[in-house]
Scaffold this active site. Sequence first.
Site, PDB file in Angstrom:
ATOM      1  N   THR A 128       9.763  86.135 -16.639  1.00  0.00           N
ATOM      2  CA  THR A 128       8.873  86.050 -15.357  1.00  0.00           C
ATOM      3  C   THR A 128       9.890  86.616 -14.267  1.00  0.00           C
ATOM      4  OG1 THR A 128       7.601  84.643 -13.964  1.00  0.00           O
ATOM      5  CG2 THR A 128       9.223  83.585 -15.577  1.00  0.00           C
ATOM      6  N   TYR A 152       9.276  75.922 -13.991  1.00  0.00           N
ATOM      7  CA  TYR A 152       8.767  77.172 -14.859  1.00  0.00           C
ATOM      8  C   TYR A 152       9.884  78.335 -14.969  1.00  0.00           C
ATOM      9  CZ  TYR A 152       6.168  81.160 -16.130  1.00  0.00           C
ATOM     10  OH  TYR A 152       6.087  82.447 -16.594  1.00  0.00           O
TER      11      TYR A 152
HETATM   12  N1  UFG Z   1      -3.477  83.303  -3.874  1.00  0.00           N
HETATM   13  C1  UFG Z   1      -4.447  82.882  -3.033  1.00  0.00           C
HETATM   14  N2  UFG Z   1      -5.645  82.187  -3.612  1.00  0.00           N
HETATM   15  C2  UFG Z   1      -5.698  81.939  -4.809  1.00  0.00           C
HETATM   16  C3  UFG Z   1      -4.610  82.202  -5.532  1.00  0.00           C
HETATM   17  C4  UFG Z   1      -3.488  82.937  -5.168  1.00  0.00           C
HETATM   18  O1  UFG Z   1      -4.230  83.226  -1.832  1.00  0.00           O
HETATM   19  O2  UFG Z   1      -6.606  81.109  -5.275  1.00  0.00           O
HETATM   20  C5  UFG Z   1      -2.352  84.305  -3.496  1.00  0.00           C
HETATM   21  C6  UFG Z   1      -0.894  83.463  -3.594  1.00  0.00           C
HETATM   22  O3  UFG Z   1      -0.578  82.537  -2.627  1.00  0.00           O
HETATM   23  C7  UFG Z   1      -0.064  84.317  -3.519  1.00  0.00           C
HETATM   24  C8  UFG Z   1      -0.939  85.533  -4.565  1.00  0.00           C
HETATM   25  O4  UFG Z   1      -2.153  85.136  -4.243  1.00  0.00           O
HETATM   26  O5  UFG Z   1       0.323  85.041  -2.667  1.00  0.00           O
HETATM   27  C9  UFG Z   1      -0.761  85.620  -5.835  1.00  0.00           C
HETATM   28  O6  UFG Z   1      -0.875  84.288  -6.272  1.00  0.00           O
HETATM   29  P1  UFG Z   1      -1.170  83.809  -7.946  1.00  0.00           P
HETATM   30  O7  UFG Z   1      -1.338  82.461  -8.097  1.00  0.00           O
HETATM   31  O8  UFG Z   1      -1.794  84.741  -8.488  1.00  0.00           O
HETATM   32  O9  UFG Z   1       0.482  84.246  -8.593  1.00  0.00           O
HETATM   33  P2  UFG Z   1       2.039  84.070  -8.030  1.00  0.00           P
HETATM   34  O10 UFG Z   1       2.777  84.930  -7.690  1.00  0.00           O
HETATM   35  O11 UFG Z   1       2.121  82.724  -7.492  1.00  0.00           O
HETATM   36  O12 UFG Z   1       2.443  83.625  -9.679  1.00  0.00           O
HETATM   37  C10 UFG Z   1       2.788  84.814 -10.357  1.00  0.00           C
HETATM   38  C11 UFG Z   1       2.898  84.412 -12.137  1.00  0.00           C
HETATM   39  C12 UFG Z   1       3.797  83.323 -12.287  1.00  0.00           C
HETATM   40  C13 UFG Z   1       5.163  83.638 -11.803  1.00  0.00           C
HETATM   41  C14 UFG Z   1       4.956  83.880 -10.231  1.00  0.00           C
HETATM   42  C15 UFG Z   1       6.556  84.111  -9.696  1.00  0.00           C
HETATM   43  O13 UFG Z   1       1.633  84.192 -12.241  1.00  0.00           O
HETATM   44  O14 UFG Z   1       3.798  83.065 -13.723  1.00  0.00           O
HETATM   45  O15 UFG Z   1       4.419  84.858  -9.867  1.00  0.00           O
HETATM   46  O16 UFG Z   1       6.601  84.001  -8.488  1.00  0.00           O
HETATM   47  F1  UFG Z   1       5.923  82.399 -12.117  1.00  0.00           F
END
Ligand code: UFG
Length: 338
Positions: A128, A152
Amino acid sequence: MNEAFPPVTEKFPVLVTGGAGYIGSHAVLALLDQGWPVAVLDNLVTGFDWAVPEAATLVVGDIADADLVARTLAEHKIGAIMHFAGSVVVPESVENPLKYYDNNTVRSRALIAAAVAAGVPHFIFSSTAATYGIPEVVPVAEDMPKRPINPYGWSKLMTEQMLADATAAHPFNACILRYFNVAGADPQGRAGQSTAGATHLIKVAAEAATGKRGHVAIFGSDFDTPDGTGVRDYIHVSDLAAAHVAALEKLIAEPERNHVMNCGYGRGFSVLEVLDAVDRITNVTIERRLEPRRAGDPPSLVADNSRILATLPWRPQRAELDTIVADALAWERRLADR
Ligand code: UFG
């Protein structure tokens, strides 16, 4: 697609752990589509038996059950393992770190040991972008510092290290794929993200667009990004699955190597750009609510994907944001009809 390597003439059975889950089920389809026989090992804690196609054999059980794994490797004459099984929710890993070190590190160690003991030569591991933490430089390349900011990320980085050491010590080849933000669904509608309680942006937005939730929260609008919202490199799950098959063929063509490759497209979209795409495609406006930043969210996370493009004949097929979103929406509607 495989012009860079000699064609793989003998396609041996591949064990896909976590093959009943979101990304694993797409890898199963990609393997079957290319003529690879597949056995799935999944404990069905977060996966679904219906997600495993009939053409694959489903073994229900745990990757740390040494007897079961040894028997499965022998009975199915497994020649390679794609290891997806594990836990994937970042905030949960903060609340329950030992669960993550158990599921993602300790149990992976058992699976790697079983593979080495059985002489299975090829191992592909789901890692990841969370291994990078908050990168100083974006796009982030594989050799840049790995400083996870949650259990994680650490749980996956530790498994990367075990694989690097095991490949140095044994006749064992590994390819570590570091995924950026995986989204979308099989374009033929055969698989998609089905787990309840999703937190990932495109899945959440698709649920809102299909009436399963009332609004989408925007976590932070004061980041140092063009529109203030978080920027991510969204990769279509089918392109990611194809990268796994290409990586397997690379391992076979050039064994005795420990490859590490980012899986992303090298471009980012903001939260607002994603939500605009969903609105545009559905012709409905999802309610958006501005909320504070989530703990540990980097402003921007985009892959430097030059290594995978230079190493594998893999080329993105569904990189358009609208394609990713449309496929996610189509799957969400199918789930609603079930
Ligand atoms: N976001 C929102 N609203 C939501 C969900 C997400 O604004 O309801 C934003 C988050 O703040 C972020 C972007 O959308 O800016 C993406 O968020 P996600 O939760 O979709 O994904 P992440 O980037 O947090 O997580 C991903 C992978 C993880 C990994 C991580 C590494 O899903 O498995 O990247 O940073 F660990």
